[in-house]
Write a protein that holds these residues in place. Structure first.
Motif, mmCIF file in Angstrom:
data_model
loop_
_atom_site.group_PDB
_atom_site.id
_atom_site.type_symbol
_atom_site.label_atom_id
_atom_site.label_comp_id
_atom_site.label_asym_id
_atom_site.label_seq_id
_atom_site.Cartn_x
_atom_site.Cartn_y
_atom_site.Cartn_z
ATOM 1 N N VAL A 146 0.829 -1.212 0.000
ATOM 2 C CA VAL A 146 0.000 0.000 0.000
ATOM 3 C C VAL A 146 0.863 1.261 0.000
ATOM 4 C CG1 VAL A 146 -1.730 1.321 1.277
ATOM 5 C CG2 VAL A 146 -2.010 -1.152 0.988
ATOM 6 N N PRO A 147 1.942 1.344 0.795
ATOM 7 C CA PRO A 147 2.807 2.523 0.688
ATOM 8 C C PRO A 147 3.374 2.737 -0.715
ATOM 9 C CG PRO A 147 3.258 1.373 2.740
ATOM 10 C CD PRO A 147 2.326 0.504 1.962
ATOM 11 N N LEU A 148 3.669 1.659 -1.427
ATOM 12 C CA LEU A 148 4.156 1.795 -2.794
ATOM 13 C C LEU A 148 3.075 2.351 -3.716
ATOM 14 C CD1 LEU A 148 6.370 -1.389 -3.190
ATOM 15 C CD2 LEU A 148 7.110 0.954 -3.622
ATOM 16 N N VAL A 149 1.826 1.912 -3.501
ATOM 17 C CA VAL A 149 0.716 2.485 -4.280
ATOM 18 C C VAL A 149 0.645 3.988 -4.046
ATOM 19 C CG1 VAL A 149 -1.794 2.552 -4.554
ATOM 20 C CG2 VAL A 149 -0.636 0.347 -4.306
ATOM 21 N N LYS A 150 0.728 4.383 -2.784
ATOM 22 C CA LYS A 150 0.647 5.806 -2.446
ATOM 23 C C LYS A 150 1.832 6.589 -3.021
ATOM 24 C CE LYS A 150 -2.942 4.792 0.076
ATOM 25 N NZ LYS A 150 -4.293 4.931 -0.529
ATOM 26 N N ALA A 151 2.969 5.920 -3.189
ATOM 27 C CA ALA A 151 4.168 6.588 -3.706
ATOM 28 C C ALA A 151 4.148 6.716 -5.222
ATOM 29 C CB ALA A 151 5.422 5.828 -3.278
ATOM 30 N N GLY A 152 3.244 5.997 -5.889
ATOM 31 C CA GLY A 152 3.100 6.201 -7.326
ATOM 32 C C GLY A 152 3.338 5.011 -8.225
ATOM 33 N N VAL A 153 3.641 3.817 -7.673
ATOM 34 C CA VAL A 153 3.753 2.669 -8.579
ATOM 35 C C VAL A 153 2.374 2.341 -9.125
ATOM 36 C CG1 VAL A 153 5.756 1.758 -7.336
ATOM 37 C CG2 VAL A 153 3.490 0.821 -6.863
ATOM 38 N N ARG A 154 2.343 1.794 -10.333
ATOM 39 C CA ARG A 154 1.090 1.616 -11.052
ATOM 40 C C ARG A 154 0.516 0.218 -10.910
ATOM 41 N NH1 ARG A 154 1.035 6.436 -12.809
ATOM 42 N NH2 ARG A 154 -1.110 6.158 -13.526
ATOM 43 N N GLY A 155 1.240 -0.634 -10.194
ATOM 44 C CA GLY A 155 0.805 -2.009 -9.981
ATOM 45 C C GLY A 155 1.997 -2.835 -9.562
ATOM 46 N N PHE A 156 1.821 -4.147 -9.523
ATOM 47 C CA PHE A 156 2.836 -5.027 -8.958
ATOM 48 C C PHE A 156 3.002 -6.281 -9.795
ATOM 49 C CE2 PHE A 156 1.009 -2.520 -5.584
ATOM 50 C CZ PHE A 156 2.121 -2.090 -4.874
ATOM 51 N N LYS A 157 4.256 -6.751 -9.853
ATOM 52 C CA LYS A 157 4.562 -7.984 -10.571
ATOM 53 C C LYS A 157 5.276 -8.958 -9.652
ATOM 54 C CE LYS A 157 7.382 -9.859 -14.330
ATOM 55 N NZ LYS A 157 8.433 -9.552 -15.335
ATOM 56 N N GLY A 158 4.897 -10.244 -9.787
ATOM 57 C CA GLY A 158 5.564 -11.290 -9.034
ATOM 58 C C GLY A 158 5.851 -12.503 -9.901
ATOM 59 N N PHE A 159 6.757 -13.328 -9.443
ATOM 60 C CA PHE A 159 7.147 -14.576 -10.107
ATOM 61 C C PHE A 159 6.662 -15.760 -9.286
ATOM 62 C CE2 PHE A 159 9.826 -11.789 -12.422
ATOM 63 C CZ PHE A 159 10.373 -12.469 -13.502
ATOM 64 N N LEU A 160 6.299 -16.833 -9.965
ATOM 65 C CA LEU A 160 5.959 -18.085 -9.299
ATOM 66 C C LEU A 160 7.115 -19.079 -9.355
ATOM 67 C CD1 LEU A 160 2.282 -18.548 -10.545
ATOM 68 C CD2 LEU A 160 3.121 -17.325 -8.540
ATOM 69 N N LEU A 161 8.206 -18.697 -9.977
ATOM 70 C CA LEU A 161 9.415 -19.520 -10.027
ATOM 71 C C LEU A 161 10.614 -18.592 -9.962
ATOM 72 C CD1 LEU A 161 10.012 -20.793 -13.698
ATOM 73 C CD2 LEU A 161 9.007 -18.623 -13.076
ATOM 74 N N ASP A 162 11.806 -19.159 -9.933
ATOM 75 C CA ASP A 162 13.028 -18.371 -9.822
ATOM 76 C C ASP A 162 13.073 -17.313 -10.918
ATOM 77 O OD1 ASP A 162 15.557 -17.406 -9.438
ATOM 78 O OD2 ASP A 162 16.597 -19.248 -10.012
ATOM 79 N N SER A 163 13.249 -16.054 -10.525
ATOM 80 C CA SER A 163 13.260 -14.957 -11.498
ATOM 81 C C SER A 163 14.585 -14.868 -12.241
ATOM 82 C CB SER A 163 12.997 -13.630 -10.781
ATOM 83 O OG SER A 163 14.113 -13.276 -9.974
ATOM 84 N N GLY A 164 15.600 -15.529 -11.719
ATOM 85 C CA GLY A 164 16.929 -15.425 -12.311
ATOM 86 C C GLY A 164 17.849 -14.484 -11.566
ATOM 87 N N VAL A 165 17.270 -13.649 -10.666
ATOM 88 C CA VAL A 165 18.088 -12.746 -9.841
ATOM 89 C C VAL A 165 17.692 -12.960 -8.381
ATOM 90 C CG1 VAL A 165 18.509 -11.033 -11.633
ATOM 91 C CG2 VAL A 165 16.457 -10.836 -10.245
ATOM 92 N N GLU A 166 18.697 -13.089 -7.519
ATOM 93 C CA GLU A 166 18.443 -13.514 -6.154
ATOM 94 C C GLU A 166 17.691 -12.484 -5.329
ATOM 95 O OE1 GLU A 166 22.148 -14.351 -4.325
ATOM 96 O OE2 GLU A 166 22.921 -12.294 -4.479
ATOM 97 N N GLU A 167 17.775 -11.216 -5.713
ATOM 98 C CA GLU A 167 17.102 -10.179 -4.920
ATOM 99 C C GLU A 167 15.603 -10.069 -5.239
ATOM 100 O OE1 GLU A 167 18.570 -8.294 -8.682
ATOM 101 O OE2 GLU A 167 19.482 -9.585 -7.155
ATOM 102 N N PHE A 168 15.102 -10.909 -6.125
ATOM 103 C CA PHE A 168 13.680 -10.883 -6.468
ATOM 104 C C PHE A 168 13.146 -12.322 -6.449
ATOM 105 C CE2 PHE A 168 9.792 -9.925 -8.709
ATOM 106 C CZ PHE A 168 9.536 -8.596 -8.410
ATOM 107 N N PRO A 169 12.968 -12.900 -5.235
ATOM 108 C CA PRO A 169 12.562 -14.299 -5.118
ATOM 109 C C PRO A 169 11.091 -14.508 -5.456
ATOM 110 C CG PRO A 169 12.772 -13.299 -2.954
ATOM 111 C CD PRO A 169 13.267 -12.279 -3.934
ATOM 112 N N PRO A 170 10.702 -15.761 -5.718
ATOM 113 C CA PRO A 170 9.318 -16.053 -6.096
ATOM 114 C C PRO A 170 8.372 -16.031 -4.901
ATOM 115 C CG PRO A 170 10.594 -18.075 -6.024
ATOM 116 C CD PRO A 170 11.564 -16.949 -5.799
#
Length: 460
Positions: A146-170
Motif C-alpha cells: 500500500v505505501p508503494l501504491v501511495k508513492a506512485g507505482v502503477r501495480g505489482f509484478k511477481g514470479f511463481l518460479l526463480d526470477s533469475g536474480v536472487e534479490e527478487f525471489p518467487p
C-alpha cells in the motif's frame, strides 16, 4: 501559449483511419482539438487559435505514441545491461512515448518505498520518454504494498518460479491470496510471470544438446504456463471480497488461452498480454546456439504463433508489449551457445511498431493493442494512448510505404544485440513528438536534451 498543428490524410482516431488536423499546445503539452475529416493546409484557416506552425505529413500516418507497459531498464545496479538513457532513447526512436519500468532487474528492486526512491533518483535527467513504474511482489513485503501504491507505482509484478536474480525471489499461493486481499481496495493491479514447474521438472537433468533450441523449449513446456495460471485463478476464486485486477504478463502458450477465455467469461478481472517475439518468431526459425533468441517463457512453434494471433484478434489476449529484457553479450554466452547457461531476454523496445505492421495487421489494431490497452493497464488512459482533446500530445509520424532492415548496429540499446538483427520490416518512424515537443526524427536522431518525466499520478 505556443500552439502548433499537424495534419495528415491518415490518422488513427477513435478506432478508424481518417484525415485529421491535430491542434496542440507546446506549453501544456496537451492536445487542444482534433479536427476530424479535415486536412488543413493553411494555419490561418484555424481561426480559433493563433497557430505558430502547421505541418502536413501526408501520406504518412499519425498515431498516438505507443505505451510499452513491460520494459526492464535495469538502472540502478545493472546499468551495464541497460539504463534510463539508452532504453528511453530506443523507445522514442520507435514511436514509444511511454514505458512502464519493471521492478527487476535493477538493484535494489522496486519492492519498498525506500528502494523506489533510489530508482526515481537514478532516473532524473535521463528520460527521453515518459516513464511509469511497476512495484514488486516478493516474500515479506506485504506491508510495503500500500505505501508503494501511495508513492506512485502503477501495480505489482511477481514470479511463481526463480526470477533469475536472487534479490527478487518467487512468491506462493498464500502470499498471493494475502496480497489480493490487501490490494483489493486500492486502485492498482497485480501481474504475474506465469510459469510454475513441478518438483520433477526442477530436478530433471537435461542431457540433450544444450546448443539445440528444441532442448531448451522442451525444458519449459506449455504445462508451466497452464499450471501457473490455474494457481492464480484458484487464488482469485477463493477471495470473498474485492480484488484488484490481475494481469498475466508475456503469455507464450496458446494452450493457456482457454483458461483466460473461461475466466473472463465467468467475470474474473483478468487480462493478459503477449510479446512481439511470440507473434513474429517461431521456434522452427531459431538456429542452434543462437542464444539471443532465449526468453522465458520460450518462443514456441509456428502453430502456436498463429494461435496467439487468433487469441489477439478474438480479444482474449488484450495487449502486446516488448518485454525488453537486455543484458550484456557475455551473459548471452554466445561463444558456447548454451541455451541453458545464458540469460533469457530479448531486447526490442522501440521495434514493435514496424514488427507488428510487417505482420499485416492494421494500424488501427496496433493502436488498440499497443497504445490503448497498455495505457489502460497502467491506469493512464485519461492521458496516454489516444489522439483526443485533453490527452498528452504524444504523436508518431509513421511512413507505411518504406521498408528497412533492423540491424544490431542501428539500435539505441546499450548492448546492441537483438533477435531481430537482419529482419526486413515494413514502415519507418519518421518523427516522435512527446507532450508537444519533437524528441526524435529519422533524419537527426534523438534530441540532445531529455524531455521525459516520471509518471507518478494516481491511476485513473
Amino acid at each position: 501559449m505556443p500552439i502548433n498543428a499537424i495534419a495528415s490524410n491518415n490518422a488513427i482516431i477513435n478506432g478508424a483511419n481518417k484525415p485529421a488536423t491535430i491542434v496542440y499546445s507546446t506549453e501544456s503539452g496537451t492536445i487542444l482539438e482534433v479536427l476530424e475529416d479535415l486536412v488543413i493546409l493553411d494555419k490561418t484557416e484555424i481561426t480559433k487559435y493563433q497557430i505558430h506552425t502547421l505541418e502536413d505529413v501526408s501520406p504518412s500516418t499519425l498515431l498516438p505514441g505507443l505505451v510499452d507497459s513491460h520494459v526492464h531498464l535495469n538502472e540502478p545496479g545493472r546499468t551495464s545491461w541497460e539504463g534510463f538513457e539508452t532504453g528511453t532513447q530506443a523507445a522514442i526512436s520507435g514511436g514509444v512515448t511511454t514505458v512502464i519500468d519493471m521492478p527487476l532487474n535493477a538493484i535494489p528492486p522496486t519492492t519498498n518505498v525506500e528502494n523506489f526512491k533510489v530508482k526515481l533518483e537514478a532516473a532524473q535527467g535521463q528520460m527521453w520518454c515518459d516513464v511509469g513504474f511497476w512495484g514488486g511482489l516478493v516474500p515479506h513485503n506485504l506491508s510495503d504494498l500500500v505505501p508503494l501504491v501511495k508513492a506512485g507505482v502503477r501495480g505489482f509484478k511477481g514470479f511463481l518460479l526463480d526470477s533469475g536474480v536472487e534479490e527478487f525471489p518467487p512468491i506462493g499461493k498464500e502470499y498471493i491470496k494475502k496480497a489480493l486481499r490487501i490490494l483489493g481496495k486500492e486502485d492498482t493491479m497485480m501481474m504475474f510471470h506465469a510459469e510454475l514447474p513441478t518438483v520433477d521438472d526442477e530436478q530433471q537433468q537435461h542431457e540433450d544438446n544444450h546448443r539445440e533450441y528444441s532442448s531448451f523449449l522442451s525444458s519449459r513446456p506449455d504445462s508451466f504456463e497452464i499450471d501457473a495460471i490455474n494457481l492464480i485463478l484458484e487464488c482469485l476464486r477463493t477471495i470473498d471480497g474485492p480484488v484488484p485486477p490481475v494481469h498475466i504478463v508475456h503469455l507464450a502458450s496458446m494452450k493457456a488461452v482457454p483458461l483466460i477465455r473461461e475466466a473472463r467469461a465467468s467475470g474474473l478481472p483478468i487480462t493478459t498480454e503477449t510479446c512481439f517475439h511470440y507473434l513474429c518468431i517461431a521456434a522452427e526459425q531459431i538456429p542452434d546456439g543462437a542464444t539471443y533468441f532465449k526468453c522465458c517463457p520460450p518462443i514456441r512453434s509456428e502453430f502456436n504463433r498463429q494461435g496467439l494471433w487468433d487469441a489477439l484478434y478474438e480479444g482474449v489476449i488484450t495487449s502486446v508489449v516488448s518485454d525488453h529484457s537486455p543484458c550484456t553479450p557475455e551473459l548471452k554466452n554466445l561463444p558456447k551457445g548454451d541455451f541453458f547457461d545464458s540469460w533469457g531476454g530479448i531486447a526490442s523496445v522501440g521495434l514493435g511498431l514496424p514488427l507488428m505492421f510487417t505482420q499485416d495487421c492494421s494500424l488501427v489494431d496496433i493502436v488498440t493493442w499497443c497504445c490503448e490497452k497498455t495505457s489502460k493497464q497502467a491506469g493512464m488512459f485519461h492521458q496516454k494512448g489516444a489522439i483526443a482533446p485533453g490527452y498528452d500530445a504524444d504523436l508518431v509520424v509513421f511512413d507505411t510505404k518504406s521498408e528497412h532492415v533492423i540491424t544490431n548496429s542501428s539500435v539505441y540499446f546499450k548492448n546492441k544485440l537483438t533477435a531481430y538483427n537482419g529482419m526486413v520490416v515494413k514502415g519507418t518512424v519518421l518523427k516522435t513528438i512527446l507532450r508537444g515537443q519533437v524528441v526524435y526524427t529519422k533524419a537527426n536522431g534523438v534530441t540532445k536534451a531529455p524531455l521525459g518525466k516520471t509518471l507518478l499520478d494516481p491511476r485513473r
